[in-house]
Design a protein around this motif. Structure first.
Motif, PDB file in Angstrom:
ATOM      1  N   GLY A   1       0.783  -1.229   0.000  1.00 28.90           N
ATOM      2  CA  GLY A   1       0.000   0.000   0.000  1.00 28.90           C
ATOM      3  C   GLY A   1       0.810   1.270   0.000  1.00 28.90           C
ATOM      4  N   PHE A   2       2.137   1.156   0.093  1.00 24.57           N
ATOM      5  CA  PHE A   2       3.003   2.319   0.031  1.00 24.57           C
ATOM      6  C   PHE A   2       4.399   1.860  -0.381  1.00 24.57           C
ATOM      7  CE2 PHE A   2       5.681   2.132   3.897  1.00 24.57           C
ATOM      8  CZ  PHE A   2       5.078   1.062   4.548  1.00 24.57           C
ATOM      9  N   THR A   3       5.233   2.828  -0.763  1.00 21.58           N
ATOM     10  CA  THR A   3       6.574   2.526  -1.222  1.00 21.58           C
ATOM     11  C   THR A   3       7.554   2.677  -0.074  1.00 21.58           C
ATOM     12  OG1 THR A   3       6.000   3.332  -3.431  1.00 21.58           O
ATOM     13  CG2 THR A   3       8.340   3.112  -2.911  1.00 21.58           C
ATOM     14  N   LEU A   4       8.162   1.553   0.285  1.00 24.93           N
ATOM     15  CA  LEU A   4       9.031   1.525   1.459  1.00 24.93           C
ATOM     16  C   LEU A   4      10.362   2.233   1.225  1.00 24.93           C
ATOM     17  CD1 LEU A   4       8.904   0.344   4.318  1.00 24.93           C
ATOM     18  CD2 LEU A   4       9.926  -1.744   3.420  1.00 24.93           C
ATOM     19  N   ASP A   5      10.772   2.391  -0.025  1.00 27.97           N
ATOM     20  CA  ASP A   5      12.113   2.888  -0.288  1.00 27.97           C
ATOM     21  C   ASP A   5      12.312   4.355   0.079  1.00 27.97           C
ATOM     22  OD1 ASP A   5      11.868   3.198  -3.954  1.00 27.97           O
ATOM     23  OD2 ASP A   5      10.756   4.148  -2.317  1.00 27.97           O
ATOM     24  N   ARG A   6      11.257   5.038   0.461  1.00 29.41           N
ATOM     25  CA  ARG A   6      11.407   6.419   0.914  1.00 29.41           C
ATOM     26  C   ARG A   6      11.806   6.509   2.382  1.00 29.41           C
ATOM     27  NH1 ARG A   6       6.077   9.599  -1.448  1.00 29.41           N
ATOM     28  NH2 ARG A   6       6.350   9.079  -3.643  1.00 29.41           N
ATOM     29  N   TYR A   7      11.745   5.385   3.086  1.00 33.93           N
ATOM     30  CA  TYR A   7      11.822   5.439   4.541  1.00 33.93           C
ATOM     31  C   TYR A   7      12.940   4.582   5.124  1.00 33.93           C
ATOM     32  CZ  TYR A   7       7.082   7.124   3.725  1.00 33.93           C
ATOM     33  OH  TYR A   7       5.988   7.809   3.274  1.00 33.93           O
ATOM     34  N   ASP A   8      13.518   5.066   6.226  1.00 34.53           N
ATOM     35  CA  ASP A   8      14.341   4.207   7.068  1.00 34.53           C
ATOM     36  C   ASP A   8      13.429   3.180   7.731  1.00 34.53           C
ATOM     37  OD1 ASP A   8      16.659   6.753   8.397  1.00 34.53           O
ATOM     38  OD2 ASP A   8      16.187   6.127   6.345  1.00 34.53           O
ATOM     39  N   ILE A   9      13.983   2.042   8.072  1.00 31.76           N
ATOM     40  CA  ILE A   9      13.217   0.953   8.681  1.00 31.76           C
ATOM     41  C   ILE A   9      13.921   0.507   9.952  1.00 31.76           C
ATOM     42  CG2 ILE A   9      12.334  -1.401   8.374  1.00 31.76           C
ATOM     43  CD1 ILE A   9      12.574  -0.897   5.339  1.00 31.76           C
ATOM     44  N   GLY A  10      13.143   0.122  10.935  1.00 27.53           N
ATOM     45  CA  GLY A  10      13.713  -0.429  12.155  1.00 27.53           C
ATOM     46  C   GLY A  10      13.052  -1.725  12.543  1.00 27.53           C
ATOM     47  N   TRP A  11      13.818  -2.546  13.236  1.00 27.79           N
ATOM     48  CA  TRP A  11      13.289  -3.744  13.884  1.00 27.79           C
ATOM     49  C   TRP A  11      13.342  -3.525  15.389  1.00 27.79           C
ATOM     50  CZ3 TRP A  11      10.833  -7.910  11.908  1.00 27.79           C
ATOM     51  CH2 TRP A  11      10.963  -8.169  10.545  1.00 27.79           C
ATOM     52  N   PHE A  12      12.288  -3.932  16.052  1.00 30.61           N
ATOM     53  CA  PHE A  12      12.147  -3.798  17.488  1.00 30.61           C
ATOM     54  C   PHE A  12      11.704  -5.132  18.063  1.00 30.61           C
ATOM     55  CE2 PHE A  12      12.234   0.889  17.707  1.00 30.61           C
ATOM     56  CZ  PHE A  12      12.087   1.172  16.368  1.00 30.61           C
ATOM     57  N   ARG A  13      11.930  -5.296  19.348  1.00 28.47           N
ATOM     58  CA  ARG A  13      11.423  -6.497  19.997  1.00 28.47           C
ATOM     59  C   ARG A  13      10.941  -6.156  21.404  1.00 28.47           C
ATOM     60  NH1 ARG A  13      16.985 -10.008  21.035  1.00 28.47           N
ATOM     61  NH2 ARG A  13      17.886  -8.647  22.647  1.00 28.47           N
ATOM     62  N   GLN A  14      10.017  -6.954  21.865  1.00 29.18           N
ATOM     63  CA  GLN A  14       9.513  -6.799  23.228  1.00 29.18           C
ATOM     64  C   GLN A  14       9.341  -8.169  23.841  1.00 29.18           C
ATOM     65  OE1 GLN A  14       6.023  -4.338  23.732  1.00 29.18           O
ATOM     66  NE2 GLN A  14       6.551  -3.970  25.869  1.00 29.18           N
ATOM     67  N   ALA A  15      10.099  -8.390  24.896  1.00 26.53           N
ATOM     68  CA  ALA A  15      10.010  -9.633  25.639  1.00 26.53           C
ATOM     69  C   ALA A  15       8.981  -9.473  26.750  1.00 26.53           C
ATOM     70  CB  ALA A  15      11.376  -9.984  26.223  1.00 26.53           C
ATOM     71  N   PRO A  16       8.434 -10.574  27.233  1.00 26.92           N
ATOM     72  CA  PRO A  16       7.440 -10.501  28.314  1.00 26.92           C
ATOM     73  C   PRO A  16       7.993  -9.770  29.524  1.00 26.92           C
ATOM     74  CG  PRO A  16       7.497 -12.693  27.377  1.00 26.92           C
ATOM     75  CD  PRO A  16       8.646 -11.953  26.770  1.00 26.92           C
TER      76      PRO A  16
END
Length: 124
Positions: A26-41
């Motif tokens: 639905g949008f073009t990702l190449d305009r944006y920085d991307i991050g990965w996040f995590r959340q443990a219990p």
């Protein structure tokens, strides 16, 4: 529909590897920085890797440096997180996000658009 969808999570043994995928639609990702996040219990969400819009720059905190590698394929509108030498401490829900500024300080990664996440469980 504008969305980010993560996949590739699952159950893996200690010392194992997984590759997570973040697919944008639905949008073009190449305009944006991307991050990965995590959340443990029971823990706060943690930024674990980011990549610039053209893929030239990446940052990871010391907790995952040398084990996790972020990459992207703008032609496929997709980002990846390769995870190696996993341990029980890596068990968490992993999410990708965008509209952030990739920098050396994860606390400054403040994305506004998130995927729903994928569960990674490291256990024997």
């Amino acid at each position: 529909q504008v969305q980010l969808v993560e996949s590739g999570g699952g159950l893996v043994q200690p010392g194992g590897s997984l590759r997570l995928t973040c697919a944008a639609s639905g949008f073009t990702l190449d305009r944006y920085d991307i991050g990965w996040f995590r959340q443990a219990p029971g823990k706060e969400r943690e930024g674990i890797s980011c990549i610039s819009s053209n893929g030239d720059t990446t940052f990871e905190p010391d907790s995952v440096k040398g084990r996790f590698t972020i990459s992207r394929d703008n032609a496929k509108n997709t980002a990846y997180l390769q995870m190696e030498d996993l341990s029980a401490e890596d068990t968490a829900i992993y999410s990708c996000a965008t509209t952030l500024i990739c920098s050396r300080t994860p606390a400054y990664w403040t994305p506004s658009f998130w995927g729903r996440g994928t569960q990674v469980t490291v256990s024997s």
